[in-house]
Design a protein around this motif. Sequence first.
Motif, PDB file in Angstrom:
ATOM      1  N   ASN A  26      74.862  38.787  39.171  1.00  0.00           N
ATOM      2  CA  ASN A  26      73.832  39.791  39.477  1.00  0.00           C
ATOM      3  C   ASN A  26      72.656  39.131  40.192  1.00  0.00           C
ATOM      4  OD1 ASN A  26      73.894  39.411  36.331  1.00  0.00           O
ATOM      5  ND2 ASN A  26      71.824  40.084  36.650  1.00  0.00           N
ATOM      6  N   ASP A  27      71.463  39.282  39.744  1.00  0.00           N
ATOM      7  CA  ASP A  27      70.255  38.950  40.532  1.00  0.00           C
ATOM      8  C   ASP A  27      70.281  37.626  41.303  1.00  0.00           C
ATOM      9  OD1 ASP A  27      69.733  40.821  38.566  1.00  0.00           O
ATOM     10  OD2 ASP A  27      67.976  39.824  37.793  1.00  0.00           O
ATOM     11  N   GLN A  43      72.380  34.989  38.974  1.00  0.00           N
ATOM     12  CA  GLN A  43      72.832  35.240  37.602  1.00  0.00           C
ATOM     13  C   GLN A  43      74.358  35.257  37.624  1.00  0.00           C
ATOM     14  OE1 GLN A  43      70.567  36.343  34.517  1.00  0.00           O
ATOM     15  NE2 GLN A  43      70.029  34.568  35.743  1.00  0.00           N
ATOM     16  N   TRP A  51      79.440  41.058  32.924  1.00  0.00           N
ATOM     17  CA  TRP A  51      78.204  40.381  32.532  1.00  0.00           C
ATOM     18  C   TRP A  51      78.432  39.716  31.172  1.00  0.00           C
ATOM     19  CZ3 TRP A  51      74.482  40.374  28.695  1.00  0.00           C
ATOM     20  CH2 TRP A  51      73.252  39.795  29.030  1.00  0.00           C
ATOM     21  N   MET A  54      74.408  34.351  30.494  1.00  0.00           N
ATOM     22  CA  MET A  54      74.068  34.056  31.879  1.00  0.00           C
ATOM     23  C   MET A  54      73.915  32.572  32.177  1.00  0.00           C
ATOM     24  SD  MET A  54      73.860  36.582  34.069  1.00  0.00           S
ATOM     25  CE  MET A  54      75.471  37.025  33.493  1.00  0.00           C
ATOM     26  N   PHE A  86      68.334  33.549  31.947  1.00  0.00           N
ATOM     27  CA  PHE A  86      68.086  34.780  32.704  1.00  0.00           C
ATOM     28  C   PHE A  86      67.335  34.455  33.998  1.00  0.00           C
ATOM     29  CE2 PHE A  86      68.531  38.743  29.770  1.00  0.00           C
ATOM     30  CZ  PHE A  86      69.811  38.365  29.424  1.00  0.00           C
ATOM     31  N   SER A  87      66.996  35.504  34.731  1.00  0.00           N
ATOM     32  CA  SER A  87      66.453  35.326  36.084  1.00  0.00           C
ATOM     33  C   SER A  87      65.154  34.538  36.118  1.00  0.00           C
ATOM     34  CB  SER A  87      66.229  36.697  36.719  1.00  0.00           C
ATOM     35  OG  SER A  87      67.471  37.219  37.116  1.00  0.00           O
ATOM     36  N   ARG A 151      60.315  38.696  30.869  1.00  0.00           N
ATOM     37  CA  ARG A 151      61.294  37.872  31.607  1.00  0.00           C
ATOM     38  C   ARG A 151      61.072  37.840  33.122  1.00  0.00           C
ATOM     39  NH1 ARG A 151      64.130  42.237  29.425  1.00  0.00           N
ATOM     40  NH2 ARG A 151      64.808  43.823  30.902  1.00  0.00           N
ATOM     41  N   ASP A 152      61.888  37.028  33.775  1.00  0.00           N
ATOM     42  CA  ASP A 152      62.021  36.932  35.233  1.00  0.00           C
ATOM     43  C   ASP A 152      60.774  36.312  35.898  1.00  0.00           C
ATOM     44  OD1 ASP A 152      64.303  38.312  34.526  1.00  0.00           O
ATOM     45  OD2 ASP A 152      63.616  40.247  35.288  1.00  0.00           O
ATOM     46  N   GLU A 208      61.341  44.832  35.946  1.00  0.00           N
ATOM     47  CA  GLU A 208      62.144  43.619  36.058  1.00  0.00           C
ATOM     48  C   GLU A 208      61.849  42.911  37.384  1.00  0.00           C
ATOM     49  OE1 GLU A 208      66.006  44.156  33.397  1.00  0.00           O
ATOM     50  OE2 GLU A 208      66.256  45.200  35.294  1.00  0.00           O
ATOM     51  N   CYS A 209      62.130  41.614  37.401  1.00  0.00           N
ATOM     52  CA  CYS A 209      62.111  40.797  38.620  1.00  0.00           C
ATOM     53  C   CYS A 209      60.894  41.007  39.524  1.00  0.00           C
ATOM     54  CB  CYS A 209      63.381  41.040  39.425  1.00  0.00           C
ATOM     55  SG  CYS A 209      64.871  40.701  38.488  1.00  0.00           S
ATOM     56  N   TYR A 270      69.189  45.821  44.358  1.00  0.00           N
ATOM     57  CA  TYR A 270      68.379  45.647  43.148  1.00  0.00           C
ATOM     58  C   TYR A 270      67.928  44.193  43.010  1.00  0.00           C
ATOM     59  CZ  TYR A 270      66.733  46.665  38.438  1.00  0.00           C
ATOM     60  OH  TYR A 270      65.935  46.866  37.341  1.00  0.00           O
ATOM     61  N   ALA A 271      66.862  44.009  42.219  1.00  0.00           N
ATOM     62  CA  ALA A 271      66.443  42.690  41.724  1.00  0.00           C
ATOM     63  C   ALA A 271      66.202  41.672  42.843  1.00  0.00           C
ATOM     64  CB  ALA A 271      67.489  42.158  40.730  1.00  0.00           C
ATOM     65  N   TRP A 291      73.421  48.228  38.413  1.00  0.00           N
ATOM     66  CA  TRP A 291      73.896  48.247  37.032  1.00  0.00           C
ATOM     67  C   TRP A 291      74.715  49.506  36.772  1.00  0.00           C
ATOM     68  CZ3 TRP A 291      74.045  43.971  34.529  1.00  0.00           C
ATOM     69  CH2 TRP A 291      73.101  42.981  34.785  1.00  0.00           C
TER      70      TRP A 291
HETATM   71  C1  FRU Z   1      67.788  42.367  36.342  1.00  0.00           C
HETATM   72  C2  FRU Z   1      68.005  41.655  35.003  1.00  0.00           C
HETATM   73  C3  FRU Z   1      66.831  40.741  34.703  1.00  0.00           C
HETATM   74  C4  FRU Z   1      67.433  39.730  33.788  1.00  0.00           C
HETATM   75  C5  FRU Z   1      68.830  39.582  34.345  1.00  0.00           C
HETATM   76  C6  FRU Z   1      69.878  39.281  33.308  1.00  0.00           C
HETATM   77  O1  FRU Z   1      68.957  42.826  36.943  1.00  0.00           O
HETATM   78  O2  FRU Z   1      68.197  42.618  33.976  1.00  0.00           O
HETATM   79  O3  FRU Z   1      65.704  41.395  34.190  1.00  0.00           O
HETATM   80  O4  FRU Z   1      66.741  38.515  33.781  1.00  0.00           O
HETATM   81  O5  FRU Z   1      69.134  40.798  35.014  1.00  0.00           O
HETATM   82  O6  FRU Z   1      71.101  38.958  33.903  1.00  0.00           O
END
Ligand code: FRU
Length: 461
Positions: A26-27, A43, A51, A54, A86-87, A151-152, A208-209, A270-271, A291
């Motif tokens: 992902n991100d 990720q 998923w 991570m 995580f991110s 996070r992130d 997020e992010c 996204y992200a 997602w």
């Molecule tokens: C965004 C997210 C972040 C998190 C990551 C986990 O897509 O939910 O907030 O760090 O993915 O994989």
Amino acid sequence: MKQMIKLNNDRYRLGYHVSALAGWINDPNGFCYYKGYYHIFYQYHPYSADWGPMHWGHARSKDLVHWESLPIALAPDTKADEDGCFSGSAIVKDDVLYLIYTGHHYYDDGDPDHFWQNQNLAYSTDGINFTKYENNPIIASAPEDNTHHFRDPKVWEKDGKYYMILGSQGKDGVGRAITYRSDDLKDWQYLGVIAKANGLTTEGFMWECPDFFELAGKDILLLSPQGIEAQGQKYLNLFQTGYFVGNFDYSTNTFEHGGFTELDHGHDFYATQTTLAPDGRRLVFGWMDMWESEFPEKADGWAGALTLPRELELKDDQLYMRPVKEAVQLRTAEISVWNKQVTEKTLLCENEHQAEIDLILTTDQAFELAFTDQDKQVKLTFDQATHTFTLLNGDARYASIKPNSELKLQIFIDTSSLEIFINDGEAVFTERFYFDNAPQVWLTAKAQCLTQVYRLDGQAI
Ligand code: FRU
């Protein structure tokens, strides 16, 4: 020992987009330039196409076009990040490459929503092998008025100080971005909230992010809020990615800004994460998925990819997003070039899994572009009266542009992805699609049409 998942079918594999060799991604994370290479991390779950705990996957490139896959940079193998790395982001200090990322932790009750998060540091001097900082975490827990959503981290430097922005949720249940400051990337002081959602359903319950940067004399907060409800033609994805434009005062930690604007109008974006290129361009990667979407490629042992790297530009407080100029290096052959008045349905391209189609259309009429294979299709239509594009890929997405009789479209096809840039990035649609064969691309228009079609490198990754 756990076995890394392997690819079992390459029918949807992408030729020039960053994805993992197999497994789930992902991100985008840690986008940076270090010792002659652009680095992008992501990720990554290497043990299945779903998923899971991570890791940080890793690729690097000298030219933003040809990418080399590198060994996993971070795995969740310490007490500070035991349930996931995580991110997060990257920054270069004194010739050392630092990664700053979130450690994810579950409580032992089996409830996936019952977790806590901290922030951690890792470093490298070769850009390939990373060592986790021995005194992790660098931020052990969220501030008092925060929930477990913390996070992130995105880190940047300003006037000799380091700043970190984090995605967070206040105890009032509202999404927000908070900042910290440091002299050395290790000791961080909490500064406070710089922006928060103006309403749960209008701007989100969790941000997020977040990413924060200067562009054309303004400050931009780019982020991915969760929980915005659909409103007419806007916010139609499960989660959104968009931005606020404003002015940030470092002395008071206040950010005066306008409203939230979506950055991409497609189903699969996204992200985001940006970096500053050595030549001063602000570059961005996004996750080219969403997602809870279907991911038919999971059956083949993989899931997810990143977008093309893109350049951001600010015009009249609107972010324009177009492919980096280096993308011309992907062209391996010119398939066709013509300039004529079209009056009927015209085939622009077929049998090409990787192609770029550049169109300049001069028209005062509606037109339609269709990407088809047997009974499947993705369709883009333009309505001159409302200056609105409608993209149909299953359901519809929309983008309106400024009135203009000349329309410029730059379209990138890569096996199972489609990126459509309109008028040099004024509007963008990012899509995944799953056909059995390469698409036929049909234009239905009454227009003067300048068309250039190129075959692109299917092995740039
Ligand atoms: C965004 C997210 C972040 C998190 C990551 C986990 O897509 O939910 O907030 O760090 O993915 O994989």
